[in-house]
Design a protein around this motif. Structure first.
Motif, PDB file in Angstrom:
ATOM      1  N   VAL A  38      34.752 -31.464  54.214  1.00  9.26           N
ATOM      2  CA  VAL A  38      35.258 -32.822  54.451  1.00  9.26           C
ATOM      3  C   VAL A  38      34.932 -33.683  53.237  1.00  9.26           C
ATOM      4  CG1 VAL A  38      35.051 -32.732  56.973  1.00  9.26           C
ATOM      5  CG2 VAL A  38      33.105 -33.493  55.588  1.00  9.26           C
ATOM      6  N   PRO A  39      35.660 -34.793  53.037  1.00  6.78           N
ATOM      7  CA  PRO A  39      35.324 -35.718  51.949  1.00  6.78           C
ATOM      8  C   PRO A  39      33.951 -36.354  52.172  1.00  6.78           C
ATOM      9  CG  PRO A  39      37.581 -36.059  52.706  1.00  6.78           C
ATOM     10  CD  PRO A  39      36.937 -35.141  53.695  1.00  6.78           C
ATOM     11  N   LYS A  40      33.315 -36.733  51.077  1.00  7.00           N
ATOM     12  CA  LYS A  40      31.961 -37.268  51.152  1.00  7.00           C
ATOM     13  C   LYS A  40      31.871 -38.575  51.937  1.00  7.00           C
ATOM     14  CE  LYS A  40      30.286 -35.158  46.867  1.00  7.00           C
ATOM     15  NZ  LYS A  40      29.709 -35.374  45.514  1.00  7.00           N
ATOM     16  N   ASN A  41      32.940 -39.366  51.947  1.00 13.42           N
ATOM     17  CA  ASN A  41      32.877 -40.645  52.649  1.00 13.42           C
ATOM     18  C   ASN A  41      33.395 -40.564  54.083  1.00 13.42           C
ATOM     19  OD1 ASN A  41      35.482 -40.151  51.666  1.00 13.42           O
ATOM     20  ND2 ASN A  41      35.977 -42.321  51.454  1.00 13.42           N
ATOM     21  N   THR A  42      33.449 -39.340  54.636  1.00 18.03           N
ATOM     22  CA  THR A  42      33.862 -39.171  56.027  1.00 18.03           C
ATOM     23  C   THR A  42      32.806 -39.749  56.968  1.00 18.03           C
ATOM     24  OG1 THR A  42      35.111 -37.166  55.522  1.00 18.03           O
ATOM     25  CG2 THR A  42      34.454 -37.481  57.817  1.00 18.03           C
ATOM     26  N   THR A  43      33.245 -40.481  57.989  1.00 16.84           N
ATOM     27  CA  THR A  43      32.329 -41.028  58.982  1.00 16.84           C
ATOM     28  C   THR A  43      32.848 -40.721  60.383  1.00 16.84           C
ATOM     29  OG1 THR A  43      33.461 -43.185  59.002  1.00 16.84           O
ATOM     30  CG2 THR A  43      31.608 -42.915  57.471  1.00 16.84           C
ATOM     31  N   ASP A  44      31.920 -40.756  61.340  1.00 17.53           N
ATOM     32  CA  ASP A  44      32.266 -40.542  62.753  1.00 17.53           C
ATOM     33  C   ASP A  44      33.118 -39.286  62.947  1.00 17.53           C
ATOM     34  OD1 ASP A  44      30.916 -42.885  63.385  1.00 17.53           O
ATOM     35  OD2 ASP A  44      32.696 -44.131  63.149  1.00 17.53           O
ATOM     36  N   GLN A  45      32.681 -38.187  62.366  1.00 13.66           N
ATOM     37  CA  GLN A  45      33.405 -36.914  62.435  1.00 13.66           C
ATOM     38  C   GLN A  45      32.682 -35.938  63.350  1.00 13.66           C
ATOM     39  OE1 GLN A  45      36.355 -35.575  60.902  1.00 13.66           O
ATOM     40  NE2 GLN A  45      35.857 -33.906  62.292  1.00 13.66           N
ATOM     41  N   THR A  46      33.422 -35.318  64.236  1.00 15.67           N
ATOM     42  CA  THR A  46      32.858 -34.292  65.117  1.00 15.67           C
ATOM     43  C   THR A  46      32.904 -32.935  64.435  1.00 15.67           C
ATOM     44  OG1 THR A  46      33.524 -35.469  67.116  1.00 15.67           O
ATOM     45  CG2 THR A  46      33.081 -33.124  67.342  1.00 15.67           C
ATOM     46  N   PHE A  47      31.773 -32.238  64.444  1.00 15.03           N
ATOM     47  CA  PHE A  47      31.668 -30.885  63.900  1.00 15.03           C
ATOM     48  C   PHE A  47      31.272 -29.938  65.027  1.00 15.03           C
ATOM     49  CE2 PHE A  47      30.887 -33.718  60.375  1.00 15.03           C
ATOM     50  CZ  PHE A  47      31.630 -33.160  59.333  1.00 15.03           C
ATOM     51  N   ALA A  48      31.795 -28.723  64.965  1.00 17.31           N
ATOM     52  CA  ALA A  48      31.446 -27.701  65.952  1.00 17.31           C
ATOM     53  C   ALA A  48      30.675 -26.593  65.279  1.00 17.31           C
ATOM     54  CB  ALA A  48      32.710 -27.133  66.609  1.00 17.31           C
ATOM     55  N   PHE A  49      29.503 -26.285  65.814  1.00 16.29           N
ATOM     56  CA  PHE A  49      28.780 -25.089  65.389  1.00 16.29           C
ATOM     57  C   PHE A  49      29.276 -23.957  66.291  1.00 16.29           C
ATOM     58  CE2 PHE A  49      26.023 -28.517  63.975  1.00 16.29           C
ATOM     59  CZ  PHE A  49      25.722 -28.119  62.684  1.00 16.29           C
ATOM     60  N   ARG A  50      30.074 -23.082  65.713  1.00 16.03           N
ATOM     61  CA  ARG A  50      30.705 -22.003  66.496  1.00 16.03           C
ATOM     62  C   ARG A  50      29.816 -20.765  66.458  1.00 16.03           C
ATOM     63  NH1 ARG A  50      36.941 -21.364  66.185  1.00 16.03           N
ATOM     64  NH2 ARG A  50      36.577 -23.239  67.418  1.00 16.03           N
ATOM     65  N   VAL A  51      29.410 -20.317  67.639  1.00 19.33           N
ATOM     66  CA  VAL A  51      28.482 -19.194  67.758  1.00 19.33           C
ATOM     67  C   VAL A  51      29.182 -18.051  68.491  1.00 19.33           C
ATOM     68  CG1 VAL A  51      26.223 -18.440  68.582  1.00 19.33           C
ATOM     69  CG2 VAL A  51      26.563 -20.827  67.864  1.00 19.33           C
ATOM     70  N   PRO A  52      29.545 -16.967  67.783  1.00 21.35           N
ATOM     71  CA  PRO A  52      30.147 -15.807  68.436  1.00 21.35           C
ATOM     72  C   PRO A  52      29.064 -14.829  68.888  1.00 21.35           C
ATOM     73  CG  PRO A  52      30.231 -15.512  66.080  1.00 21.35           C
ATOM     74  CD  PRO A  52      29.547 -16.843  66.313  1.00 21.35           C
ATOM     75  N   ASN A  53      29.342 -14.100  69.944  1.00 20.00           N
ATOM     76  CA  ASN A  53      28.408 -13.066  70.398  1.00 20.00           C
ATOM     77  C   ASN A  53      28.802 -11.744  69.751  1.00 20.00           C
ATOM     78  OD1 ASN A  53      26.940 -11.060  71.874  1.00 20.00           O
ATOM     79  ND2 ASN A  53      26.675 -12.517  73.528  1.00 20.00           N
ATOM     80  N   GLU A  54      27.914 -11.193  68.927  1.00 19.42           N
ATOM     81  CA  GLU A  54      28.201  -9.944  68.206  1.00 19.42           C
ATOM     82  C   GLU A  54      27.674  -8.717  68.927  1.00 19.42           C
ATOM     83  OE1 GLU A  54      26.325 -11.012  64.419  1.00 19.42           O
ATOM     84  OE2 GLU A  54      28.323 -10.853  63.549  1.00 19.42           O
ATOM     85  N   ASP A  55      26.902  -8.916  70.002  1.00 18.42           N
ATOM     86  CA  ASP A  55      26.277  -7.800  70.710  1.00 18.42           C
ATOM     87  C   ASP A  55      27.192  -7.329  71.837  1.00 18.42           C
ATOM     88  OD1 ASP A  55      24.525  -6.229  72.474  1.00 18.42           O
ATOM     89  OD2 ASP A  55      22.883  -7.017  71.262  1.00 18.42           O
TER      90      ASP A  55
END
Length: 264
Positions: A38-55
């Motif tokens: 994202v650009p450095k001056n981005t504000t109020d942005q939602t990010f998702a930490f996506r966690v896949p199950n590999e087992d």
């Protein structure tokens, strides 16, 4: 003899394609942050930490995301995830961060989610909204720990290096590009209730479960995962094509040899 050689070549082609495809799948199955740039001056942005199950046999029962302290995120709010309980740890800064909304002295340093499960073949998005991004850096490196129901812990903490192969357990990295000319606000969807720490941020929308089979329709694939898979499929196609061509040549030679024998 030639028939046997063709069969061996065909078998080698199948094995090579399967190996490349497996490597492509493995390369894309790690914890990521989305969007990843994202650009450095981005504000109020939602990010998702996506966690896949590999087992294939155990569920993911705990997820820990550690935030950097050298370039801290000034403010963050955590969205509730159904079935999961989040624990937010904050740290006090030695030097406050100056923002338009005032000085920030406490920032999120760690978020831990427990109580839920990510079954084999599934992934889960854990969403956090950043009110602002760190200054003085081109990237934000997070560290993620993924705990399985059998007690195994996978540490996604290796920082990828430019020009080097991707490490075995890469850390989620958010790349900060040049600031845009607008006011810096980026759409993050309609806000909903959330819990967290920080100043000036709005609650982020809750995430939902997804399966590997429906990921294409329920979420936008990230650039890193898509690129790895695409490269793997492309290489597999080239391998199969080359070996198939060689097999065709051998079969053609065998046919011509048989015809010559009949004519004689």
């Amino acid at each position: 003899m030639r028939t046997s050689a063709v069969f061996r070549l065909a078998a080698a082609s199948a094995v090579a394609a399967a190996t490349v495809l497996a490597a492509a799948t493995t390369a894309s199955a790690h914890v990521i942050v989305d969007p990843s740039s994202v650009p450095k001056n981005t504000t109020d942005q939602t990010f998702a930490f996506r966690v896949p199950n590999e087992d294939d046999n155990n569920s993911t029962v705990k997820v820990e995301i550690d935030f950097p302290t050298d370039h801290p995120v000034p403010s963050a709010l955590v969205a509730p995830v159904p079935g999961w309980t989040d624990k937010i740890t904050t740290t006090k800064l030695a030097t406050p961060i100056h923002t338009d909304d005032g000085d920030v002295t406490d920032v999120v340093s760690q978020i831990v989610w427990t109580g839920g499960q990510i079954a084999p073949g599934h992934y889960q998005d854990f969403t956090v909204e950043f009110g602002a991004l760190p200054e003085g850096t081109d990237k934000v490196v997070f560290k993620a720990l993924q705990t399985y129901s059998d007690g195994n812990v996978v540490r996604w903490i290796e920082e990828p290096q430019a020009g080097q192969p991707e490490p075995k357990n890469p850390a989620p990295v958010l790349t900060l590009t040049a600031a845009t000319a607008d006011d810096g606000d980026s759409p993050s969807g309609a806000p909903s209730a959330g819990a967290g720490a920080g100043a000036g941020a709005k609650p982020a929308p809750a995430a939902s479960n997804g399966t590997a089979a429906t990921a294409a329709t329920t979420a936008t694939p990230t650039a890193s995962g898509s690129d790895s898979t695409a490269r793997g499929l492309g290489i597999a196609g080239i391998v199969v094509g080359v070996l198939g061509t060689v097999a065709g040549v051998l079969l053609g030679r065998r046919g011509r040899g048989g015809d010559a024998g009949t004519s004689a």
